[in-house]
Design a protein around this motif. Sequence first.
Motif, PDB file in Angstrom:
ATOM      1  N   ARG A   1       0.831  -1.211   0.000  1.00  0.00           N
ATOM      2  CA  ARG A   1       0.000   0.000   0.000  1.00  0.00           C
ATOM      3  C   ARG A   1       0.862   1.255   0.000  1.00  0.00           C
ATOM      4  O   ARG A   1       0.648   2.169  -0.804  1.00  0.00           O
ATOM      5  N   PHE A   2       1.862   1.291   0.887  1.00  0.00           N
ATOM      6  CA  PHE A   2       2.655   2.513   0.973  1.00  0.00           C
ATOM      7  C   PHE A   2       3.639   2.647  -0.184  1.00  0.00           C
ATOM      8  O   PHE A   2       3.951   3.770  -0.590  1.00  0.00           O
ATOM      9  N   ARG A   3       4.097   1.541  -0.742  1.00  0.00           N
ATOM     10  CA  ARG A   3       4.911   1.636  -1.953  1.00  0.00           C
ATOM     11  C   ARG A   3       4.070   2.189  -3.110  1.00  0.00           C
ATOM     12  O   ARG A   3       4.543   3.010  -3.899  1.00  0.00           O
ATOM     13  N   ARG A   4       2.822   1.754  -3.191  1.00  0.00           N
ATOM     14  CA  ARG A   4       1.940   2.252  -4.251  1.00  0.00           C
ATOM     15  C   ARG A   4       1.652   3.734  -4.065  1.00  0.00           C
ATOM     16  O   ARG A   4       1.716   4.518  -5.018  1.00  0.00           O
ATOM     17  N   LEU A   5       1.355   4.132  -2.835  1.00  0.00           N
ATOM     18  CA  LEU A   5       1.085   5.548  -2.569  1.00  0.00           C
ATOM     19  C   LEU A   5       2.293   6.418  -2.900  1.00  0.00           C
ATOM     20  O   LEU A   5       2.153   7.500  -3.469  1.00  0.00           O
ATOM     21  N   ALA A   6       3.484   5.927  -2.554  1.00  0.00           N
ATOM     22  CA  ALA A   6       4.703   6.679  -2.870  1.00  0.00           C
ATOM     23  C   ALA A   6       4.879   6.802  -4.378  1.00  0.00           C
ATOM     24  O   ALA A   6       5.219   7.876  -4.885  1.00  0.00           O
ATOM     25  N   ALA A   7       4.625   5.714  -5.099  1.00  0.00           N
ATOM     26  CA  ALA A   7       4.774   5.736  -6.556  1.00  0.00           C
ATOM     27  C   ALA A   7       3.762   6.675  -7.204  1.00  0.00           C
ATOM     28  O   ALA A   7       4.038   7.270  -8.256  1.00  0.00           O
ATOM     29  N   GLU A   8       2.604   6.822  -6.562  1.00  0.00           N
ATOM     30  CA  GLU A   8       1.567   7.707  -7.086  1.00  0.00           C
ATOM     31  C   GLU A   8       1.803   9.171  -6.707  1.00  0.00           C
ATOM     32  O   GLU A   8       1.046  10.050  -7.121  1.00  0.00           O
ATOM     33  N   GLY A   9       2.832   9.411  -5.900  1.00  0.00           N
ATOM     34  CA  GLY A   9       3.144  10.778  -5.515  1.00  0.00           C
ATOM     35  C   GLY A   9       2.334  11.307  -4.354  1.00  0.00           C
ATOM     36  O   GLY A   9       2.253  12.521  -4.137  1.00  0.00           O
ATOM     37  N   ALA A  10       1.744  10.417  -3.560  1.00  0.00           N
ATOM     38  CA  ALA A  10       0.951  10.847  -2.408  1.00  0.00           C
ATOM     39  C   ALA A  10       1.837  11.546  -1.382  1.00  0.00           C
ATOM     40  O   ALA A  10       3.035  11.263  -1.271  1.00  0.00           O
ATOM     41  N   ASP A  11       1.241  12.460  -0.646  1.00  0.00           N
ATOM     42  CA  ASP A  11       1.967  13.166   0.409  1.00  0.00           C
ATOM     43  C   ASP A  11       2.056  12.248   1.621  1.00  0.00           C
ATOM     44  O   ASP A  11       1.068  12.034   2.330  1.00  0.00           O
ATOM     45  N   LEU A  12       3.236  11.717   1.895  1.00  0.00           N
ATOM     46  CA  LEU A  12       3.442  10.791   3.006  1.00  0.00           C
ATOM     47  C   LEU A  12       4.353  11.385   4.074  1.00  0.00           C
ATOM     48  O   LEU A  12       4.863  10.658   4.924  1.00  0.00           O
ATOM     49  N   ALA A  13       4.547  12.690   4.044  1.00  0.00           N
ATOM     50  CA  ALA A  13       5.542  13.312   4.930  1.00  0.00           C
ATOM     51  C   ALA A  13       4.942  14.256   5.957  1.00  0.00           C
ATOM     52  O   ALA A  13       5.658  15.048   6.562  1.00  0.00           O
ATOM     53  N   GLY A  14       3.643  14.168   6.191  1.00  0.00           N
ATOM     54  CA  GLY A  14       3.017  15.097   7.130  1.00  0.00           C
ATOM     55  C   GLY A  14       3.587  15.016   8.538  1.00  0.00           C
ATOM     56  O   GLY A  14       3.849  16.046   9.176  1.00  0.00           O
ATOM     57  N   GLU A  15       3.795  13.805   9.021  1.00  0.00           N
ATOM     58  CA  GLU A  15       4.360  13.641  10.361  1.00  0.00           C
ATOM     59  C   GLU A  15       5.765  14.222  10.441  1.00  0.00           C
ATOM     60  O   GLU A  15       6.144  14.866  11.428  1.00  0.00           O
ATOM     61  N   ALA A  16       6.541  14.000   9.380  1.00  0.00           N
ATOM     62  CA  ALA A  16       7.921  14.497   9.363  1.00  0.00           C
ATOM     63  C   ALA A  16       7.959  16.025   9.353  1.00  0.00           C
ATOM     64  O   ALA A  16       8.821  16.629   9.998  1.00  0.00           O
ATOM     65  N   ARG A  17       7.034  16.641   8.634  1.00  0.00           N
ATOM     66  CA  ARG A  17       7.008  18.105   8.615  1.00  0.00           C
ATOM     67  C   ARG A  17       6.750  18.662  10.015  1.00  0.00           C
ATOM     68  O   ARG A  17       7.362  19.656  10.419  1.00  0.00           O
ATOM     69  N   LEU A  18       5.829  18.034  10.747  1.00  0.00           N
ATOM     70  CA  LEU A  18       5.545  18.504  12.094  1.00  0.00           C
ATOM     71  C   LEU A  18       6.784  18.387  12.973  1.00  0.00           C
ATOM     72  O   LEU A  18       7.163  19.336  13.669  1.00  0.00           O
TER      73      LEU A  18
END
Length: 200
Positions: free
Chosen positions: A22-39
Amino acid sequence: MGRPTRWVTDTKPGHSQWYIDRFRRLAAEGADLAGEARLLDAIVAPASRILDAGCGTGRVGAALAARGHHVVGVDADPALVESARADHPDLTLLVGDLAELDLPSAGEPEPFDAVVVAGNVMTFVAPGTEEEVLRRIAAHVRPDGPVVVGFGADRGYRLEDFDQHASAVGLRREQRFATWDLRPWQEDADFAVTVLRRPV
């Protein structure tokens, strides 16, 4: 390892691979997965040493490392850690039960400037170990270091219990939000992001 985590007992066979895919697919699709890191990046100093407790596939740790932080990730699921190592070979990633967390014995003796506990980790630890998990985490962060924890408020671990456990291990609640992008907390929110701090 100690008692089986809910990640093992409360999920179906193949769940770990589903999660990885799931997360490999989301990353490949360009989903924003860095919200926690930004905080986290916004509340710590540059080049901080950060513990990613329950690191899963390594997405939060990788985003923090890309921002110049030194990250150590720990997860109880060997399959998740293996996939994280494959996808993020520059990260330091360890297999370990957070209820038994002892990073000095694993070659990481220095305290951390901050800890992030994302991805509903607290709702997947073994039942009855929540306070011990928070105690172990608190023991690894320097005085005045933030511990930021996010989980669904409807996943079986009550916020009242979380607050009590955090207080019992010496972590002071500083702020609470409804999302990782800091939307205001409301009592009927279905998610909580809590900023705790270990007092000096």
